[in-house]
Design a protein around this motif. Structure first.
Motif, mmCIF file in Angstrom:
data_model
loop_
_atom_site.group_PDB
_atom_site.id
_atom_site.type_symbol
_atom_site.label_atom_id
_atom_site.label_comp_id
_atom_site.label_asym_id
_atom_site.label_seq_id
_atom_site.Cartn_x
_atom_site.Cartn_y
_atom_site.Cartn_z
ATOM 1 N N ARG A 137 24.589 -12.559 35.642
ATOM 2 C CA ARG A 137 23.601 -11.519 35.947
ATOM 3 C C ARG A 137 23.485 -10.523 34.789
ATOM 4 N NH1 ARG A 137 25.338 -12.499 40.985
ATOM 5 N NH2 ARG A 137 27.078 -11.041 40.922
ATOM 6 N N GLY A 140 21.280 -11.640 32.203
ATOM 7 C CA GLY A 140 19.877 -11.658 32.576
ATOM 8 C C GLY A 140 19.411 -12.911 33.287
ATOM 9 N N ASN A 141 20.328 -13.850 33.584
ATOM 10 C CA ASN A 141 19.931 -15.075 34.264
ATOM 11 C C ASN A 141 21.075 -15.569 35.153
ATOM 12 O OD1 ASN A 141 19.142 -17.613 35.111
ATOM 13 N ND2 ASN A 141 18.303 -18.214 33.133
ATOM 14 N N LYS A 143 21.302 -17.964 37.032
ATOM 15 C CA LYS A 143 21.418 -19.421 37.072
ATOM 16 C C LYS A 143 22.332 -19.985 35.986
ATOM 17 C CE LYS A 143 17.078 -20.446 39.344
ATOM 18 N NZ LYS A 143 15.846 -21.226 39.296
ATOM 19 N N CYS A 144 22.688 -19.185 34.981
ATOM 20 C CA CYS A 144 23.553 -19.706 33.912
ATOM 21 C C CYS A 144 25.043 -19.521 34.244
ATOM 22 C CB CYS A 144 23.191 -19.103 32.558
ATOM 23 S SG CYS A 144 23.556 -17.358 32.379
ATOM 24 N N THR A 176 15.629 -22.099 28.066
ATOM 25 C CA THR A 176 16.894 -21.510 28.521
ATOM 26 C C THR A 176 18.034 -21.691 27.521
ATOM 27 O OG1 THR A 176 17.650 -23.481 29.720
ATOM 28 C CG2 THR A 176 16.237 -21.921 30.932
ATOM 29 N N VAL A 179 19.936 -18.207 26.395
ATOM 30 C CA VAL A 179 20.772 -17.585 27.423
ATOM 31 C C VAL A 179 21.964 -18.462 27.770
ATOM 32 C CG1 VAL A 179 19.538 -18.423 29.495
ATOM 33 C CG2 VAL A 179 20.737 -16.209 29.543
ATOM 34 N N ASN A 180 21.798 -19.782 27.729
ATOM 35 C CA ASN A 180 22.915 -20.673 28.022
ATOM 36 C C ASN A 180 23.963 -20.656 26.912
ATOM 37 O OD1 ASN A 180 22.746 -22.114 30.666
ATOM 38 N ND2 ASN A 180 20.675 -22.489 29.920
#
Length: 190
Positions: A137, A140-141, A143-144, A176, A179-180
């Protein structure tokens, strides 16, 4: 004595367990290891248990990890970590996400989410507890979270010599990648 290493990744459908296993397998293959991977989806699309088994070494004959044979167990969710703890070898390590996903019976009020799961895991295994959800979080994502846990796994296994950034690029959607890669490095540091 065998040179084969066994990694078991467990979670709940939708957490990215299989993607993390694909990144792991891809990087290991590129680094020259023989790799076998097996996945069990169960009712994963309905929030059920998902597990993947990755075995690597000079020569691997089977993708299956038996009970008490995992060198590292990566639990994407607390209850799944406890459920699969018996698969860890006595001197193995567990990387457990301090994250809860209530099952359907819990959501319906039929039972409560068990308390003290993290404490139970720590009392039975060499554990690294990661707040991967918070880390993701902050990046910023949310899901990562899976790649944060992947980074922690790489550190736990001492596999930093492999080009994991390229394995990430090869396995995630182009939008992505950045961010990943940040999530992977955050996992290494966690």
């Amino acid at each position: 004595m065998t040179d084969v290493k066994n990694i078991l990744l467990v979670g709940v459908g939708g957490q990215g367990t299989i993607l993390a296993s694909s990144i792991l397998s891809s990087g290991l293959i590129t680094a020259g290891y023989d790799v076998k991977m097996s996945e069990i989806h169960g009712m994963s699309q309905r929030g059920g248990s998902v597990s993947t088994q990755v075995r690597f070494g000079k020569k691997v004959f089977s993708p299956i990890i038996g009970k008490g044979e995992a060198d590292v167990l990566v639990a994407f969710e607390q209850m799944e970590g406890l459920r699969y703890l018996g698969h860890l070898r006595p001197e193995g390590k567990i990387v457990v996400n301090d994250y809860q996903i209530p099952s359907a019976p819990i959501l319906m009020g039929a039972c409560d989410y068990p308390s003290h799961i993290i404490e139970e895991i720590i009392s039975h295994a060499d554990a690294a507890v990661i707040k991967a959800g918070d880390i993701a979080r902050n990046l910023g994502n949310p899901k990562c979270m899976n790649v944060v846990l992947f980074g922690a796994l790489v550190k736990a296994m001492g596999l930093m010599h492999i080009d994991w950034e390229q394995a990430i690029r090869d396995n995630v959607k182009p939008k992505t990648i950045d961010v990943n890669i940040r999530a992977y490095h955050a996992g290494l540091e966690a």
